[in-house]
Design a protein around this motif. Structure first.
Motif, PDB file in Angstrom:
ATOM      1  N   GLY A 105      -0.735   0.985  -4.024  1.00 22.29           N
ATOM      2  CA  GLY A 105      -0.577   2.323  -3.450  1.00 22.29           C
ATOM      3  C   GLY A 105      -1.899   3.077  -3.403  1.00 22.29           C
ATOM      4  O   GLY A 105      -2.245   3.696  -2.389  1.00 22.29           O
TER       5      GLY A 105
ATOM      6  N   GLU B 283       4.411   3.612  -3.763  1.00 26.72           N
ATOM      7  CA  GLU B 283       4.471   4.885  -3.044  1.00 26.72           C
ATOM      8  C   GLU B 283       4.011   6.052  -3.908  1.00 26.72           C
ATOM      9  O   GLU B 283       3.460   7.034  -3.416  1.00 26.72           O
ATOM     10  CB  GLU B 283       5.892   5.155  -2.545  1.00 26.72           C
ATOM     11  CG  GLU B 283       6.204   4.371  -1.278  1.00 26.72           C
ATOM     12  CD  GLU B 283       7.690   4.376  -0.944  1.00 26.72           C
ATOM     13  OE1 GLU B 283       8.333   5.411  -1.176  1.00 26.72           O
ATOM     14  OE2 GLU B 283       8.189   3.329  -0.480  1.00 26.72           O
TER      15      GLU B 283
ATOM     16  N   ASP C 190       2.059   6.334   3.409  1.00 24.13           N
ATOM     17  CA  ASP C 190       3.253   5.480   3.418  1.00 24.13           C
ATOM     18  C   ASP C 190       3.282   4.525   4.604  1.00 24.13           C
ATOM     19  O   ASP C 190       3.820   3.427   4.507  1.00 24.13           O
ATOM     20  CB  ASP C 190       4.506   6.359   3.433  1.00 24.13           C
ATOM     21  CG  ASP C 190       4.573   7.265   2.211  1.00 24.13           C
ATOM     22  OD1 ASP C 190       4.096   6.834   1.143  1.00 24.13           O
ATOM     23  OD2 ASP C 190       5.092   8.385   2.334  1.00 24.13           O
TER      24      ASP C 190
ATOM     25  N   ALA D 104       4.225   0.683   4.538  1.00 22.83           N
ATOM     26  CA  ALA D 104       5.345   0.171   5.338  1.00 22.83           C
ATOM     27  C   ALA D 104       4.885  -0.949   6.273  1.00 22.83           C
ATOM     28  O   ALA D 104       5.655  -1.850   6.595  1.00 22.83           O
ATOM     29  CB  ALA D 104       5.982   1.311   6.140  1.00 22.83           C
TER      30      ALA D 104
END
Lengths: 252, 252
Positions: free
Chosen positions: A29, A58, A65, A69
């Motif tokens: 992340g 996240e 994001d 994704a």
């Protein structure tokens, strides 16, 4: 629609970031966040230890994001880089290999060169502790070493991604600076300096006469070195006017 | 003996890092780690929100404990910079100020210039969310803006410290690269290419005759562009010898 929304960063594209066997999803992340900060958008993961997707990523992505994704997962580095025409393997300690060892800045320059020629490219980062193994590093045509304090090497994975992303941005994005007010013209500056010198003459500051030329030059140089902008020059003119008024004189 | 043990980083000295009203001790620790990574050692804290010392900082310092132990605390930015002769205030969005706005790289260059002249200098970072207020930024003679993706600005405090520390290291530490093996001499390379060409002639590869010159040139250029080191050239000679042996021929 994972993998299709790459619209988030304004400056998209750029080299793919390939994380090999990352251990902590938090670091994935944070790496995505670092990428987004500097306009990279394509993340590839080779065998992430704790699986993928992972909600812990996240928490540290700080809103990056879309990059998470869109991340694609591969079984090994070979398949993760199969479509790339140029990629660089980062390492903390370059092995004795007969291939170029680049600084992050040089690596960014090479990546830009290939990117501008529309070659797909990437930067490969090893796992948190061990780094890439020798066979993995050997796959890349060039190595990037992030040099640092030899007595204290503890660059975290996301920090390494940050530095490479930062250098990529420096290499491709011309600095857009806020337009600074321009310095005053020499003519306006000298007009003020003439006025100041006259005032100092009247006040008896430029004294004795044999030292006058040097003193006047010093005074002028102070303000020339300042390079005031027009607004500042108007302020200086106002200060001079205020000090020359009778009440100003009384105080001074 | 807080403040005296600066022995940890091998490359000590350099600009002081001044953190103004940092909120999270974790960020102070991570900043110390980033400093240590790139040879900075002097940390100054202005009114840290949760007091100082703070054990939470050690958790993220990754061993940069000497920097934390040596950190000094000040009430305001003015007193924290009182002894400095040059310092730069970092900001995400430079205000309209009539002073230079430098990139991190330019800032590092200015800091090096002052450092080499033995001027004490520093870099100032504002609190996590708000950054420096206008009066604080105004104290510095120059501003540093860390430019990034305009659509995604979320540079963390310790990341900003990392980037400035990294640029400082780039500015002052000449890159020490592992000595790469030198490319083979042209004479050794051409000796191999002559041998290869003779072998290809014998094998009937350079055919038809009218295309021979172009084909031979292409073959030579492949290996010239490779720029093999001596060891690699010996390997190539060995490959050629092996392929020219009867059993090699049978396979080929």
């Amino acid at each position: 629609m994972a993998g299709t929304d790459r619209s988030q960063p304004a400056i998209g594209g750029g080299p793919a970031v390939v994380l090999v066997r990352p251990q902590l999803a938090e670091n994935i992340g944070a790496s995505a966040r670092a990428m987004a900060n500097f306009g990279l958008s394509e993340l590839r993961l080779v065998a992430p230890r704790d699986g993928w997707p992972n909600p812990k990523a996240e928490a540290t992505a700080s809103g990056a994001d879309a990059i998470l994704a869109g991340a694609r997962v591969f079984d090994d580095l070979h398949s993760a880089t199969a479509d790339l025409r140029y990629f660089i393997a980062t390492t903390a300690r370059p092995r004795e290999m007969a291939k170029p060892v680049l600084s992050p800045r040089e690596a960014a320059g090479e990546l830009r060169r290939h990117h501008h020629a529309s070659h797909s490219c990437g930067v490969v980062f090893g796992p948190e502790r061990a780094g890439l193994d020798n066979d993995e590093a050997a796959l890349a045509p060039a190595i990037c070493e992030i040099a640092g304090n030899p007595a204290f090497r503890s660059l975290n994975l996301a920090q390494a991604v940050l530095l490479l992303s930062y250098e990529w941005f420096q290499a491709v994005a011309p600095a857009s600076r806020p337009s600074a007010a321009p310095p005053a013209t020499a003519s306006n500056l000298e007009f003020f300096l003439d006025r100041l010198e006259q005032a100092l003459d009247k006040a008896g500051f430029l004294h004795p006469p044999e030292k006058r030329p040097g003193m006047a030059r010093n005074v002028r140089n102070i303000f020339r070195r300042l390079q005031p902008v027009e607004q500042e020059l108007r302020t200086l003119q106002g200060i001079l006017s205020a000090l020359l008024r009778p009440q100003g004189r009384e105080v001074g």
